[in-house]
Design an enzyme around this catalytic site. Structure first.
Site, PDB file in Angstrom:
ATOM      1  N   CYS A  15       0.860  -1.183   0.000  1.00  0.00           N
ATOM      2  CA  CYS A  15       0.000   0.000   0.000  1.00  0.00           C
ATOM      3  C   CYS A  15       0.898   1.234   0.000  1.00  0.00           C
ATOM      4  CB  CYS A  15      -0.903   0.001   1.226  1.00  0.00           C
ATOM      5  SG  CYS A  15       0.007   0.079   2.798  1.00  0.00           S
ATOM      6  N   HIS A  77       3.926   2.031  11.791  1.00  0.00           N
ATOM      7  CA  HIS A  77       2.839   1.836  12.752  1.00  0.00           C
ATOM      8  C   HIS A  77       2.661   3.018  13.698  1.00  0.00           C
ATOM      9  CE1 HIS A  77       4.917  -1.965  11.725  1.00  0.00           C
ATOM     10  NE2 HIS A  77       3.701  -2.308  11.372  1.00  0.00           N
ATOM     11  N   GLU A 129       0.827  -0.524  16.269  1.00  0.00           N
ATOM     12  CA  GLU A 129      -0.024   0.627  15.955  1.00  0.00           C
ATOM     13  C   GLU A 129      -0.910   1.004  17.134  1.00  0.00           C
ATOM     14  OE1 GLU A 129      -3.781   1.931  13.193  1.00  0.00           O
ATOM     15  OE2 GLU A 129      -2.497   0.340  12.412  1.00  0.00           O
ATOM     16  N   SER A 227      -0.782  -7.813  10.794  1.00  0.00           N
ATOM     17  CA  SER A 227      -2.203  -7.795  11.140  1.00  0.00           C
ATOM     18  C   SER A 227      -3.082  -7.895   9.907  1.00  0.00           C
ATOM     19  CB  SER A 227      -2.536  -6.514  11.915  1.00  0.00           C
ATOM     20  OG  SER A 227      -3.925  -6.418  12.159  1.00  0.00           O
TER      21      SER A 227
END
EC number: 1.17.7.4
Length: 322
Positions: A15, A77, A129, A227
Protein backbone atom coordinates in the site's frame (compact mmCIF):
# COMPACT_ATOMS: atom_id res chain seq x y z
CA UNK A 1 -4.19 -27.08 -20.65
CA UNK A 2 -5.56 -28.94 -17.63
CA UNK A 3 -8.11 -26.33 -16.51
CA UNK A 4 -6.32 -25.67 -13.26
CA UNK A 5 -6.17 -21.92 -12.72
CA UNK A 6 -4.57 -19.40 -10.39
CA UNK A 7 -6.49 -16.16 -9.88
CA UNK A 8 -4.57 -13.17 -8.53
CA UNK A 9 -6.43 -10.73 -6.30
CA UNK A 10 -6.46 -7.05 -7.16
CA UNK A 11 -5.42 -4.98 -5.41
CA UNK A 12 -2.79 -6.87 -3.42
CA UNK A 13 0.58 -6.25 -1.81
CA UNK A 14 2.20 -2.93 -0.97
CA UNK A 15 0.00 0.00 0.00
CA UNK A 16 1.07 3.64 -0.17
CA UNK A 17 1.99 3.78 3.52
CA UNK A 18 4.25 0.73 3.33
CA UNK A 19 5.88 1.96 0.12
CA UNK A 20 6.60 5.32 1.77
CA UNK A 21 8.00 3.77 4.96
CA UNK A 22 10.42 1.51 3.09
CA UNK A 23 11.51 4.40 0.87
CA UNK A 24 12.23 6.56 3.93
CA UNK A 25 14.61 3.95 5.35
CA UNK A 26 16.30 3.43 1.97
CA UNK A 27 16.68 7.18 1.33
CA UNK A 28 18.03 7.76 4.84
CA UNK A 29 20.66 5.08 4.22
CA UNK A 30 21.59 6.70 0.90
CA UNK A 31 21.79 10.21 2.37
CA UNK A 32 23.43 9.54 5.72
CA UNK A 33 24.97 6.09 5.40
CA UNK A 34 24.69 3.07 7.64
CA UNK A 35 23.67 2.48 10.28
CA UNK A 36 20.17 3.90 10.25
CA UNK A 37 18.24 2.86 13.34
CA UNK A 38 14.58 1.92 12.97
CA UNK A 39 12.27 1.86 15.96
CA UNK A 40 10.39 -1.45 15.55
CA UNK A 41 10.17 -3.33 12.25
CA UNK A 42 9.43 -0.61 9.71
CA UNK A 43 6.68 -2.85 8.28
CA UNK A 44 5.65 -6.33 9.39
CA UNK A 45 7.32 -8.42 6.70
CA UNK A 46 10.38 -10.60 7.24
CA UNK A 47 11.65 -10.33 3.65
CA UNK A 48 11.49 -6.53 3.71
CA UNK A 49 13.11 -6.24 7.14
CA UNK A 50 15.92 -8.67 6.26
CA UNK A 51 16.57 -6.80 3.00
CA UNK A 52 16.84 -3.44 4.80
CA UNK A 53 19.02 -4.99 7.49
CA UNK A 54 21.46 -6.13 4.78
CA UNK A 55 21.61 -2.52 3.54
CA UNK A 56 22.51 -1.20 7.00
CA UNK A 57 19.26 -0.70 8.88
CA UNK A 58 19.33 -1.64 12.57
CA UNK A 59 15.95 -2.53 14.05
CA UNK A 60 15.52 -1.75 17.75
CA UNK A 61 12.69 -1.55 20.29
CA UNK A 62 14.43 0.51 22.99
CA UNK A 63 15.93 3.91 22.17
CA UNK A 64 18.68 3.14 24.70
CA UNK A 65 20.19 1.02 21.91
CA UNK A 66 20.62 4.10 19.69
CA UNK A 67 23.88 6.10 20.04
CA UNK A 68 23.78 9.91 20.41
CA UNK A 69 23.36 11.84 17.17
CA UNK A 70 22.30 8.78 15.17
CA UNK A 71 19.65 8.70 12.44
CA UNK A 72 16.38 7.21 13.66
CA UNK A 73 13.26 6.22 11.70
CA UNK A 74 9.88 5.55 13.28
CA UNK A 75 8.04 2.56 11.82
CA UNK A 76 4.90 2.81 9.70
CA UNK A 77 2.84 1.84 12.75
CA UNK A 78 3.59 5.08 14.63
CA UNK A 79 5.06 5.69 18.07
CA UNK A 80 3.89 7.07 21.40
CA UNK A 81 4.44 10.62 22.62
CA UNK A 82 6.91 9.21 25.16
CA UNK A 83 9.09 7.77 22.39
CA UNK A 84 8.97 11.06 20.48
CA UNK A 85 9.95 13.01 23.58
CA UNK A 86 12.87 10.71 24.38
CA UNK A 87 14.13 10.92 20.79
CA UNK A 88 13.99 14.72 20.90
CA UNK A 89 15.81 14.87 24.24
CA UNK A 90 18.59 12.63 22.96
CA UNK A 91 19.13 14.67 19.80
CA UNK A 92 18.59 12.03 17.13
CA UNK A 93 18.08 12.92 13.49
CA UNK A 94 14.50 11.64 13.21
CA UNK A 95 12.44 10.67 10.17
CA UNK A 96 8.83 9.75 10.81
CA UNK A 97 7.67 6.87 8.58
CA UNK A 98 4.30 6.64 10.34
CA UNK A 99 1.61 5.98 7.74
CA UNK A 100 -0.28 9.25 7.15
CA UNK A 101 -3.54 7.38 7.75
CA UNK A 102 -2.28 6.36 11.19
CA UNK A 103 -1.20 9.95 11.81
CA UNK A 104 -4.78 10.97 10.97
CA UNK A 105 -6.00 8.78 13.83
CA UNK A 106 -3.40 10.33 16.17
CA UNK A 107 -4.69 13.80 15.29
CA UNK A 108 -8.26 12.66 15.92
CA UNK A 109 -7.21 11.40 19.37
CA UNK A 110 -5.63 14.78 20.18
CA UNK A 111 -8.73 16.65 19.00
CA UNK A 112 -11.10 14.48 21.03
CA UNK A 113 -8.92 14.69 24.13
CA UNK A 114 -8.90 18.48 23.85
CA UNK A 115 -12.71 18.32 23.93
CA UNK A 116 -12.53 16.26 27.15
CA UNK A 117 -13.85 13.10 25.50
CA UNK A 118 -12.98 9.70 26.90
CA UNK A 119 -11.66 7.62 23.98
CA UNK A 120 -12.14 3.94 23.20
CA UNK A 121 -9.59 2.27 20.91
CA UNK A 122 -10.76 -0.67 18.80
CA UNK A 123 -7.70 -2.81 18.12
CA UNK A 124 -5.45 -5.71 19.04
CA UNK A 125 -3.59 -5.50 22.35
CA UNK A 126 0.17 -5.40 21.90
CA UNK A 127 0.13 -4.41 18.22
CA UNK A 128 2.62 -1.63 17.48
CA UNK A 129 -0.02 0.63 15.96
CA UNK A 130 -2.32 0.26 18.97
CA UNK A 131 0.55 1.01 21.36
CA UNK A 132 1.47 4.09 19.34
CA UNK A 133 -2.09 5.41 19.15
CA UNK A 134 -2.93 4.77 22.80
CA UNK A 135 0.44 6.30 23.67
CA UNK A 136 -0.70 9.65 22.27
CA UNK A 137 -2.28 10.17 25.71
CA UNK A 138 -1.10 9.43 29.24
CA UNK A 139 -1.29 5.77 30.34
CA UNK A 140 -4.81 4.75 31.32
CA UNK A 141 -6.58 7.58 29.49
CA UNK A 142 -7.78 5.38 26.62
CA UNK A 143 -9.81 2.18 26.82
CA UNK A 144 -9.01 -0.80 24.57
CA UNK A 145 -11.73 -2.96 23.01
CA UNK A 146 -10.82 -6.09 21.03
CA UNK A 147 -14.17 -7.90 20.73
CA UNK A 148 -17.91 -7.33 20.90
CA UNK A 149 -17.80 -9.00 24.31
CA UNK A 150 -15.42 -6.34 25.60
CA UNK A 151 -18.02 -3.63 24.95
CA UNK A 152 -20.32 -4.97 27.68
CA UNK A 153 -17.48 -4.81 30.22
CA UNK A 154 -16.55 -1.17 29.59
CA UNK A 155 -16.70 1.24 32.50
CA UNK A 156 -16.75 4.83 31.26
CA UNK A 157 -16.72 8.17 33.07
CA UNK A 158 -19.52 9.81 31.11
CA UNK A 159 -21.41 8.07 28.28
CA UNK A 160 -22.28 11.46 26.81
CA UNK A 161 -18.59 12.44 26.45
CA UNK A 162 -17.36 9.34 24.67
CA UNK A 163 -15.72 8.63 21.29
CA UNK A 164 -13.91 5.81 19.55
CA UNK A 165 -11.08 5.35 17.07
CA UNK A 166 -9.76 2.13 15.55
CA UNK A 167 -6.63 0.41 14.34
CA UNK A 168 -6.30 0.85 10.57
CA UNK A 169 -5.68 -2.82 9.70
CA UNK A 170 -8.65 -4.59 11.30
CA UNK A 171 -11.28 -6.87 9.79
CA UNK A 172 -13.89 -4.59 8.25
CA UNK A 173 -16.75 -6.95 9.13
CA UNK A 174 -15.68 -7.63 12.73
CA UNK A 175 -15.09 -3.94 13.35
CA UNK A 176 -18.59 -3.12 12.11
CA UNK A 177 -19.98 -5.52 14.72
CA UNK A 178 -17.95 -3.85 17.49
CA UNK A 179 -19.04 -0.38 16.34
CA UNK A 180 -22.68 -1.52 16.31
CA UNK A 181 -22.28 -2.79 19.89
CA UNK A 182 -20.71 0.51 20.98
CA UNK A 183 -23.51 2.54 19.40
CA UNK A 184 -26.14 0.27 20.96
CA UNK A 185 -24.69 0.60 24.46
CA UNK A 186 -23.65 4.25 24.17
CA UNK A 187 -26.13 6.00 21.83
CA UNK A 188 -24.31 9.34 22.14
CA UNK A 189 -20.82 8.00 21.37
CA UNK A 190 -18.99 10.04 18.74
CA UNK A 191 -18.09 8.24 15.52
CA UNK A 192 -15.01 9.29 13.53
CA UNK A 193 -15.66 11.78 10.72
CA UNK A 194 -14.23 9.16 8.37
CA UNK A 195 -13.75 5.44 8.96
CA UNK A 196 -10.33 4.71 10.46
CA UNK A 197 -9.79 1.39 8.67
CA UNK A 198 -7.61 2.39 5.74
CA UNK A 199 -8.47 2.20 2.05
CA UNK A 200 -5.84 -0.51 1.43
CA UNK A 201 -7.18 -2.79 4.16
CA UNK A 202 -10.75 -2.36 2.90
CA UNK A 203 -9.84 -2.88 -0.76
CA UNK A 204 -7.78 -6.01 -0.07
CA UNK A 205 -10.49 -7.55 2.09
CA UNK A 206 -13.12 -6.83 -0.56
CA UNK A 207 -10.89 -8.41 -3.21
CA UNK A 208 -10.28 -11.55 -1.15
CA UNK A 209 -14.03 -11.97 -0.56
CA UNK A 210 -14.54 -11.97 -4.33
CA UNK A 211 -11.60 -14.35 -4.73
CA UNK A 212 -13.05 -16.79 -2.21
CA UNK A 213 -16.31 -16.94 -4.19
CA UNK A 214 -14.40 -18.07 -7.29
CA UNK A 215 -11.77 -20.39 -5.80
CA UNK A 216 -11.35 -23.66 -3.91
CA UNK A 217 -8.42 -22.41 -1.84
CA UNK A 218 -6.82 -19.03 -1.10
CA UNK A 219 -3.15 -18.39 -0.35
CA UNK A 220 -2.24 -15.15 1.43
CA UNK A 221 1.38 -14.03 1.19
CA UNK A 222 2.34 -12.31 4.43
CA UNK A 223 4.36 -12.60 7.62
CA UNK A 224 2.82 -14.03 10.82
CA UNK A 225 3.06 -10.68 12.65
CA UNK A 226 1.24 -8.77 9.89
CA UNK A 227 -2.20 -7.80 11.14
CA UNK A 228 -3.70 -7.06 7.73
CA UNK A 229 -2.33 -10.32 6.25
CA UNK A 230 -3.88 -12.34 9.08
CA UNK A 231 -7.19 -10.61 8.52
CA UNK A 232 -7.09 -11.53 4.81
CA UNK A 233 -6.66 -15.22 5.65
CA UNK A 234 -9.51 -15.00 8.18
CA UNK A 235 -11.81 -13.29 5.68
CA UNK A 236 -11.15 -16.00 3.08
CA UNK A 237 -11.63 -18.81 5.62
CA UNK A 238 -14.91 -17.27 6.80
CA UNK A 239 -16.25 -17.96 3.29
CA UNK A 240 -15.92 -21.69 3.97
CA UNK A 241 -12.84 -22.52 1.89
CA UNK A 242 -9.30 -23.56 2.75
CA UNK A 243 -7.11 -20.51 3.38
CA UNK A 244 -3.44 -20.42 4.30
CA UNK A 245 -0.96 -17.63 5.01
CA UNK A 246 2.68 -18.14 3.98
CA UNK A 247 5.74 -15.97 4.52
CA UNK A 248 7.18 -17.20 1.21
CA UNK A 249 6.95 -20.05 -1.29
CA UNK A 250 8.95 -22.46 0.89
CA UNK A 251 5.98 -22.68 3.29
CA UNK A 252 3.61 -24.02 0.62
CA UNK A 253 2.54 -27.67 0.89
CA UNK A 254 1.67 -29.57 -2.25
CA UNK A 255 -1.10 -31.52 -0.52
CA UNK A 256 -3.06 -28.28 -0.03
CA UNK A 257 -3.75 -28.14 -3.76
CA UNK A 258 -4.83 -31.73 -4.36
CA UNK A 259 -8.33 -31.75 -5.84
CA UNK A 260 -8.38 -27.95 -6.13
CA UNK A 261 -8.99 -26.58 -9.62
CA UNK A 262 -8.97 -22.85 -8.83
CA UNK A 263 -6.39 -21.29 -6.52
CA UNK A 264 -6.66 -17.70 -5.32
CA UNK A 265 -3.53 -15.77 -4.39
CA UNK A 266 -3.31 -12.43 -2.62
CA UNK A 267 -0.77 -10.58 -0.49
CA UNK A 268 -0.91 -8.40 2.60
CA UNK A 269 -0.13 -4.69 2.37
CA UNK A 270 3.43 -5.25 3.62
CA UNK A 271 4.27 -8.18 1.31
CA UNK A 272 6.35 -7.43 -1.82
CA UNK A 273 5.33 -8.66 -5.27
CA UNK A 274 8.55 -10.68 -5.64
CA UNK A 275 7.22 -13.09 -3.00
CA UNK A 276 3.92 -13.41 -4.86
CA UNK A 277 5.80 -14.30 -8.05
CA UNK A 278 7.76 -17.02 -6.23
CA UNK A 279 4.52 -18.45 -4.84
CA UNK A 280 3.01 -18.44 -8.35
CA UNK A 281 6.04 -20.24 -9.79
CA UNK A 282 5.79 -22.98 -7.18
CA UNK A 283 2.04 -23.53 -7.61
CA UNK A 284 2.38 -23.52 -11.41
CA UNK A 285 5.09 -26.15 -11.09
CA UNK A 286 2.55 -28.34 -9.31
CA UNK A 287 0.12 -28.23 -12.21
CA UNK A 288 -1.90 -25.01 -12.06
CA UNK A 289 -0.74 -23.69 -15.41
CA UNK A 290 -3.07 -20.77 -16.12
CA UNK A 291 -2.69 -17.47 -14.26
CA UNK A 292 -5.14 -14.59 -14.56
CA UNK A 293 -5.61 -11.29 -12.79
CA UNK A 294 -8.84 -10.63 -10.94
CA UNK A 295 -10.68 -7.33 -11.12
CA UNK A 296 -10.82 -4.87 -8.26
CA UNK A 297 -10.40 -1.32 -7.06
CA UNK A 298 -7.67 0.75 -8.69
CA UNK A 299 -5.32 2.47 -6.25
CA UNK A 300 -3.40 5.61 -7.16
CA UNK A 301 -2.58 7.07 -3.74
CA UNK A 302 1.02 8.17 -3.26
CA UNK A 303 2.28 9.53 0.05
CA UNK A 304 5.08 12.07 -0.16
CA UNK A 305 8.44 11.53 1.55
CA UNK A 306 9.76 13.96 4.19
CA UNK A 307 11.15 17.05 2.45
CA UNK A 308 14.70 16.29 3.67
CA UNK A 309 14.64 13.01 1.72
CA UNK A 310 12.91 14.16 -1.45
CA UNK A 311 14.88 14.25 -4.67
CA UNK A 312 14.80 17.01 -7.25
CA UNK A 313 11.51 16.97 -9.09
CA UNK A 314 9.64 15.15 -6.35
CA UNK A 315 6.92 17.48 -5.18
CA UNK A 316 4.20 17.21 -2.62
CA UNK A 317 0.88 16.33 -4.32
CA UNK A 318 -2.04 18.67 -3.67
CA UNK A 319 -4.31 15.74 -2.90
CA UNK A 320 -3.94 12.00 -2.51
CA UNK A 321 -6.49 10.42 -4.82
CA UNK A 322 -7.85 6.90 -4.77
Amino acid sequence: MNGKTIILANPRGFCAGVDRAISIVERALEEFGAPVYVRHEVVHNKFVVDNLREKGAVFIEDLAEVPPGATLVYSAHGVSKAVQQEAAERGFRVFDATCPLVTKVHKEVARLDAQDCEIIMIGHKGHAEVEGTMGQLAPGKMLLVETVGDVAKLEVRNPDKLAYVSQTTLSVDETKDIIAALNARFPNIRNPHKEDICYATTNRQTAVKELAEQCDIVIVVGSPNSSNSNRLREVAASRGIDAYMVDNASYLQRTWFEGKSKVGVTAGASAPEVLVREVLATIRGWGHETVREGGGAEESIVFVLPKELRREGETKPDLCKR
